[in-house]
Design an enzyme around this catalytic site. Structure first.
Site, PDB file in Angstrom:
ATOM      1  N   GLU A 130       0.827  -1.199   0.000  1.00  0.00           N
ATOM      2  CA  GLU A 130       0.000   0.000   0.000  1.00  0.00           C
ATOM      3  C   GLU A 130       0.867   1.257   0.000  1.00  0.00           C
ATOM      4  O   GLU A 130       0.571   2.231  -0.700  1.00  0.00           O
ATOM      5  CB  GLU A 130      -0.910   0.007   1.225  1.00  0.00           C
ATOM      6  CG  GLU A 130      -1.773   1.258   1.350  1.00  0.00           C
ATOM      7  CD  GLU A 130      -2.570   1.308   2.637  1.00  0.00           C
ATOM      8  OE1 GLU A 130      -3.311   2.294   2.829  1.00  0.00           O
ATOM      9  OE2 GLU A 130      -2.449   0.375   3.465  1.00  0.00           O
ATOM     10  N   HIS A 185      -4.936   6.261   0.360  1.00  0.00           N
ATOM     11  CA  HIS A 185      -4.733   4.920   0.905  1.00  0.00           C
ATOM     12  C   HIS A 185      -5.218   3.861  -0.083  1.00  0.00           C
ATOM     13  O   HIS A 185      -5.928   4.149  -1.044  1.00  0.00           O
ATOM     14  CB  HIS A 185      -5.509   4.752   2.212  1.00  0.00           C
ATOM     15  CG  HIS A 185      -4.921   5.490   3.362  1.00  0.00           C
ATOM     16  ND1 HIS A 185      -4.084   4.908   4.275  1.00  0.00           N
ATOM     17  CD2 HIS A 185      -5.054   6.794   3.742  1.00  0.00           C
ATOM     18  CE1 HIS A 185      -3.713   5.815   5.177  1.00  0.00           C
ATOM     19  NE2 HIS A 185      -4.292   6.969   4.864  1.00  0.00           N
ATOM     20  N   GLU A 266      -9.794   5.755   0.064  1.00  0.00           N
ATOM     21  CA  GLU A 266      -9.354   4.368  -0.077  1.00  0.00           C
ATOM     22  C   GLU A 266      -9.592   4.017  -1.543  1.00  0.00           C
ATOM     23  O   GLU A 266     -10.720   3.776  -1.967  1.00  0.00           O
ATOM     24  CB  GLU A 266     -10.162   3.440   0.837  1.00  0.00           C
ATOM     25  CG  GLU A 266     -10.037   3.758   2.320  1.00  0.00           C
ATOM     26  CD  GLU A 266      -8.768   3.194   2.940  1.00  0.00           C
ATOM     27  OE1 GLU A 266      -7.941   2.609   2.201  1.00  0.00           O
ATOM     28  OE2 GLU A 266      -8.605   3.338   4.160  1.00  0.00           O
TER      29      GLU A 266
END
Length: 305
Positions: A130, A185, A266
């Site tokens: 990530e 993210h 996200e």
């Protein structure tokens, strides 16, 4: 980053408080990187099914703008719309956090409680981190925003051994008096779930936290980011968390301690095979950066800005 939703509230007092801040106000939902990374000029591949159709081929200003897909950068005197604006971009986690578990495990104040300084983040099943994904997307978005005239500050640019902690990430936006901040993210959700979501700050007034002045403009920014990211990438809204691509949380220090409009995104579920394939694709990451830059440009050039 794994997420859990909570309900949030927006009051008139919060909005008025934001309007009173220097540079306060925000766009409305319907207002229309630098670094060492190379920019991929190839067109993106097929779009995933179930997501909105992309329509992000032009900038919110109605003129050609630089692109992670290779569009030309305008000359410096072209009246760049973000001149004088400051944006803080926060690439989630750090590729080296795993070697500094003691440092990132320490507890920090998030306003309404305490949480660990940072985490290692998630990864795809075959090991794409990530932290590498977020840094790539943010560097690309930085280049696009700077070409529009913005001053762009990163909370880290691969230049730290670990961190920064979540409270430091919020402090970066406050210290720079940013006009907007976005934390980027990739999620580590259930493998059967897919899609992206934007996290908005809940109204938190406790300890060091007071998000009342920023919940209104942060929601405006979040709606723009949801819509522009979907248009640029074709990514569907999350099927496993939030509602209509949005979630509201009061347990994130990066939002609780912010004094400037800020949201998290996200970008996809790295544990889902389809999302992971897209997130590992440099062409798709370029489109993700375009969606991010388009949303920030729309927010910073909208009515009242």
């Amino acid at each position: 980053m794994a997420a859990a939703g909570t309900a949030g509230a927006l009051g008139l007092a919060g909005w008025l408080g934001w309007q009173a801040l220097p540079g306060g106000g925000g766009g409305r939902p319907d207002a229309a990187a630098s670094g060492s990374l190379s920019v991929d000029a190839s067109p993106a591949g097929p779009l995933p099914s179930g997501g909105p159709s992309p329509d992000g081929s032009a900038s919110p200003t109605g003129r050609p703008r630089p692109s992670a897909s290779g569009r030309a950068v305008p000359p410096a005197d072209a009246g760049r719309p973000l001149a004088g604006r400051t944006v803080v971009l926060d690439p989630g986690h750090n590729p080296h956090n795993g070697a500094h578990t003691a440092e990132i495990a320490r507890s920090v104040d998030i306003g309404n409680g305490r949480k660990e300084c940072d985490t290692t983040g998630t990864s795809t099943d075959d090991g794409y981190p990530e932290a590498s994904f977020t840094l790539d997307v943010v560097r690309r978005a930085k280049r696009l925003l700077e070409a529009e005239g913005a001053r762009v500050v990163l909370t880290q640019d691969g230049d730290r051994a670990w961190g920064p902690c979540v409270d430091e990430r919020a402090a970066a936006g406050n210290r720079e008096h940013a006009d907007a901040a976005v934390s980027v993210h990739g999620d580590g959700g259930p493998a059967r779930g897919h899609g992206f979501h934007v996290i908005l700050p809940s109204r938190v007034e406790e300890g060091k936290a007071d998000t009342a002045p920023i919940t209104g403009p942060s929601r405006t920014l979040g709606l723009l980011l949801r819509d522009r990211f979907a248009a640029a990438t074709g990514q569907a809204y999350s099927t496993y968390l939030g509602h209509d691509g949005l979630d509201v949380r009061g347990d994130l220090g990066g939002l609780n301690l912010s004094r400037v409009p800020k949201v998290f995104i996200e970008c996809g579920n790295m544990r889902n095979a389809g999302d992971a394939r897209r997130m590992k694709d440099p062409q798709w990451r370029g489109r993700a950066a375009e969606g991010l830059a388009d949303a920030l440009t729309a927010f910073l050039t909208g009515p009242g800005r």
